[in-house]
Design a protein around this motif. Structure first.
Motif, PDB file in Angstrom:
ATOM      1  N   ASP A  84       0.777  -1.189   0.060  1.00 53.79           N
ATOM      2  CA  ASP A  84       0.077  -0.096   0.002  1.00 53.79           C
ATOM      3  C   ASP A  84       0.865   1.363   0.051  1.00 53.79           C
ATOM      4  OD1 ASP A  84      -1.324   2.283   1.292  1.00 53.79           O
ATOM      5  OD2 ASP A  84      -3.019   0.926   1.614  1.00 53.79           O
ATOM      6  N   LEU A  85       0.778   2.130  -1.158  1.00 54.95           N
ATOM      7  CA  LEU A  85       1.740   3.177  -1.117  1.00 54.95           C
ATOM      8  C   LEU A  85       1.511   4.281  -0.026  1.00 54.95           C
ATOM      9  CD1 LEU A  85       3.845   4.253  -3.072  1.00 54.95           C
ATOM     10  CD2 LEU A  85       1.936   5.740  -4.284  1.00 54.95           C
ATOM     11  N   TYR A  86       0.304   4.273   0.228  1.00 53.99           N
ATOM     12  CA  TYR A  86       0.182   5.145   1.458  1.00 53.99           C
ATOM     13  C   TYR A  86       0.885   4.832   2.802  1.00 53.99           C
ATOM     14  CZ  TYR A  86      -3.186   8.150  -0.974  1.00 53.99           C
ATOM     15  OH  TYR A  86      -3.869   8.805  -1.869  1.00 53.99           O
ATOM     16  N   LYS A  87       0.743   3.543   3.205  1.00 53.78           N
ATOM     17  CA  LYS A  87       1.183   2.815   4.268  1.00 53.78           C
ATOM     18  C   LYS A  87       2.790   2.878   4.192  1.00 53.78           C
ATOM     19  CE  LYS A  87      -2.329  -0.453   5.785  1.00 53.78           C
ATOM     20  NZ  LYS A  87      -2.848  -1.678   6.056  1.00 53.78           N
ATOM     21  N   LEU A  88       3.219   2.520   2.974  1.00 52.37           N
ATOM     22  CA  LEU A  88       4.716   2.655   2.682  1.00 52.37           C
ATOM     23  C   LEU A  88       5.221   4.184   2.938  1.00 52.37           C
ATOM     24  CD1 LEU A  88       7.237   1.322   1.774  1.00 52.37           C
ATOM     25  CD2 LEU A  88       6.745   1.848  -0.328  1.00 52.37           C
ATOM     26  N   ALA A  89       4.578   5.070   2.786  1.00 50.44           N
ATOM     27  CA  ALA A  89       5.019   6.498   2.851  1.00 50.44           C
ATOM     28  C   ALA A  89       4.847   6.647   4.405  1.00 50.44           C
ATOM     29  CB  ALA A  89       4.320   7.288   2.058  1.00 50.44           C
ATOM     30  N   TYR A  90       4.109   6.245   4.995  1.00 50.53           N
ATOM     31  CA  TYR A  90       3.824   6.757   6.585  1.00 50.53           C
ATOM     32  C   TYR A  90       4.776   5.723   7.322  1.00 50.53           C
ATOM     33  CZ  TYR A  90      -0.483   9.183   6.652  1.00 50.53           C
ATOM     34  OH  TYR A  90      -1.440  10.059   6.340  1.00 50.53           O
ATOM     35  N   ALA A  91       5.112   4.524   6.958  1.00 49.26           N
ATOM     36  CA  ALA A  91       6.067   3.747   7.562  1.00 49.26           C
ATOM     37  C   ALA A  91       7.568   4.204   7.559  1.00 49.26           C
ATOM     38  CB  ALA A  91       5.982   2.237   7.198  1.00 49.26           C
ATOM     39  N   THR A  92       7.898   4.769   6.071  1.00 46.35           N
ATOM     40  CA  THR A  92       9.003   5.304   5.934  1.00 46.35           C
ATOM     41  C   THR A  92       9.299   6.483   6.648  1.00 46.35           C
ATOM     42  OG1 THR A  92       9.061   4.410   3.651  1.00 46.35           O
ATOM     43  CG2 THR A  92      10.443   6.413   3.958  1.00 46.35           C
ATOM     44  N   LYS A 130      -3.345   9.065   9.362  1.00 52.20           N
ATOM     45  CA  LYS A 130      -3.008  10.250   9.774  1.00 52.20           C
ATOM     46  C   LYS A 130      -3.082  10.356  11.412  1.00 52.20           C
ATOM     47  CE  LYS A 130      -3.734  13.862   7.387  1.00 52.20           C
ATOM     48  NZ  LYS A 130      -4.667  15.319   6.705  1.00 52.20           N
ATOM     49  N   LYS A 131      -4.400   9.836  11.894  1.00 48.32           N
ATOM     50  CA  LYS A 131      -4.316   9.911  13.044  1.00 48.32           C
ATOM     51  C   LYS A 131      -3.175   8.979  14.094  1.00 48.32           C
ATOM     52  CE  LYS A 131      -8.683   8.751  14.049  1.00 48.32           C
ATOM     53  NZ  LYS A 131      -9.962   8.200  14.685  1.00 48.32           N
ATOM     54  N   ASN A 236      14.361  18.189   7.396  1.00 45.94           N
ATOM     55  CA  ASN A 236      14.086  17.787   6.022  1.00 45.94           C
ATOM     56  C   ASN A 236      13.996  16.284   5.780  1.00 45.94           C
ATOM     57  OD1 ASN A 236      14.230  20.390   4.901  1.00 45.94           O
ATOM     58  ND2 ASN A 236      16.358  20.419   4.913  1.00 45.94           N
ATOM     59  N   PHE A 237      12.584  15.952   5.759  1.00 44.23           N
ATOM     60  CA  PHE A 237      12.290  14.534   5.424  1.00 44.23           C
ATOM     61  C   PHE A 237      11.840  14.115   4.084  1.00 44.23           C
ATOM     62  CE2 PHE A 237      12.387  15.342  10.090  1.00 44.23           C
ATOM     63  CZ  PHE A 237      12.775  13.901  10.560  1.00 44.23           C
ATOM     64  N   LYS A 238      12.489  13.302   3.257  1.00 42.74           N
ATOM     65  CA  LYS A 238      12.124  12.933   1.967  1.00 42.74           C
ATOM     66  C   LYS A 238      10.609  12.372   2.125  1.00 42.74           C
ATOM     67  CE  LYS A 238      16.627  12.887  -0.392  1.00 42.74           C
ATOM     68  NZ  LYS A 238      17.560  12.019  -0.957  1.00 42.74           N
ATOM     69  N   LEU A 243       4.938  12.263   1.238  1.00 42.53           N
ATOM     70  CA  LEU A 243       3.354  12.008   1.716  1.00 42.53           C
ATOM     71  C   LEU A 243       2.603  13.123   1.546  1.00 42.53           C
ATOM     72  CD1 LEU A 243       1.988   9.824   3.552  1.00 42.53           C
ATOM     73  CD2 LEU A 243       3.076  11.000   5.501  1.00 42.53           C
ATOM     74  N   LYS A 244       3.113  14.274   1.701  1.00 46.31           N
ATOM     75  CA  LYS A 244       2.284  15.414   1.368  1.00 46.31           C
ATOM     76  C   LYS A 244       1.917  15.334  -0.122  1.00 46.31           C
ATOM     77  CE  LYS A 244       4.223  18.504   4.839  1.00 46.31           C
ATOM     78  NZ  LYS A 244       5.130  19.708   5.168  1.00 46.31           N
ATOM     79  N   ASN A 245       2.724  15.133  -1.012  1.00 47.84           N
ATOM     80  CA  ASN A 245       2.230  15.212  -2.552  1.00 47.84           C
ATOM     81  C   ASN A 245       1.501  14.032  -2.689  1.00 47.84           C
ATOM     82  OD1 ASN A 245       4.177  16.846  -2.960  1.00 47.84           O
ATOM     83  ND2 ASN A 245       5.981  15.790  -3.426  1.00 47.84           N
ATOM     84  N   LEU A 246       1.531  12.940  -1.990  1.00 45.95           N
ATOM     85  CA  LEU A 246       0.683  11.810  -2.236  1.00 45.95           C
ATOM     86  C   LEU A 246      -0.782  12.140  -1.880  1.00 45.95           C
ATOM     87  CD1 LEU A 246       0.834   8.875  -3.240  1.00 45.95           C
ATOM     88  CD2 LEU A 246       1.203   8.177  -0.615  1.00 45.95           C
TER      89      LEU A 246
END
Length: 248
Positions: A84-92, A130-131, A236-238, A243-246
């Motif tokens: 899941d791209l969203y979960k991957l972004a949050y986990a990263t 997000k929560k 600065n966190f890539k 995540l913001k762009n997503l």
């Protein structure tokens, strides 16, 4: 010296043809750097236990500059986070935050357990990412020594009125009287402070039971992010930008 410890792989860097350098957050020895020889070989014994997000039992040998991974037995792979791209972004982003807050070779068991718990809950969630992240950020910043003082004024410790400010620089809520005395922060409602307090103390397993309107959650997200960034060296966190762009 041989070290046996549980650890969470936060980051990996390619090294030579088949090796990689790992940043591992261990339960009892804090953050360490280790070389995993042959870990990039498709059929290598270390390939699974040394992936990013892998929660493994490591057998390490301490060399002159780096630990060397002799064995990595997987406990949890959190592999579903990659589906899941969203979960991957949050986990990263979670891994990047932990990397920024963990201290080299200094144990922080509360932060270690929080990191594992958050990835475990995230892997099962179907919504409310997000929560969960905001609750993680608040607990994270508390466990590295900067718990926000929310339930009374951080300056004078008096009860909060209806006019409240939240100050990252001062470490918490500021009452109206102290605000007039020159202690600045972001003006927020008392209800927003109460919701931040709920997120700080809610067990992560119960995150879905906590009802916060999207409008309030967006306000809290900005306030908590500013608070966190004010207390860590890295800003600065890539993964955060991604995540913001997503999320648009």
């Amino acid at each position: 010296m041989v070290l046996k410890t549980e650890g969470l792989v936060l980051r990996q860097t390619k090294y030579d043809d088949w090796d990689k350098i790992l940043t591992i957050f261990t339960r009892n020895n804090g953050k360490i750097q280790a070389i995993a020889k042959g870990a990039r070989r498709p059929k290598g014994s270390l390939i699974v236990g040394t992936q990013v997000f892998a929660y493994s039992e490591f057998l390490l040998y301490r060399g002159k500059n780096l630990y060397q991974v002799n064995q990595a037995d997987i406990i949890e792979s959190f592999f579903s986070l990659r589906d899941d791209l969203y979960k991957l972004a949050y986990a990263t982003y979670i891994a990047e935050l932990v990397d920024a807050g963990a201290v080299d070779e200094l144990a922080n068991i509360k932060l270690f357990d929080l990191s594992i718990k958050t990835l475990r809950v995230l892997s099962k969630l179907k919504k409310d990412y997000k929560k969960l992240l905001i609750a993680f950020e608040l607990k994270y910043i508390s466990f590295i020594g900067y718990r926000p003082h929310l339930r009374s004024c951080v300056i004078c410790n008096k009860e909060l009125g209806n006019r409240v400010k939240l100050s990252a620089a001062h470490g918490g809520s500021i009452c109206e009287e102290c605000s007039y005395r020159g202690y600045n922060g972001y003006a927020v409602s008392k209800d927003i402070i109460a919701k931040i307090d709920q997120l700080l103390y809610v067990p992560l397993d119960n995150i879905e039971e906590l009802c916060i309107p999207s409008k309030d959650l967006n306000i809290i997200e900005s306030l908590v992010l500013e608070y966190v960034m004010n207390h860590i060296e890295k800003r600065n966190f890539k993964s955060l930008e991604f995540l913001k762009n997503l999320e648009g």
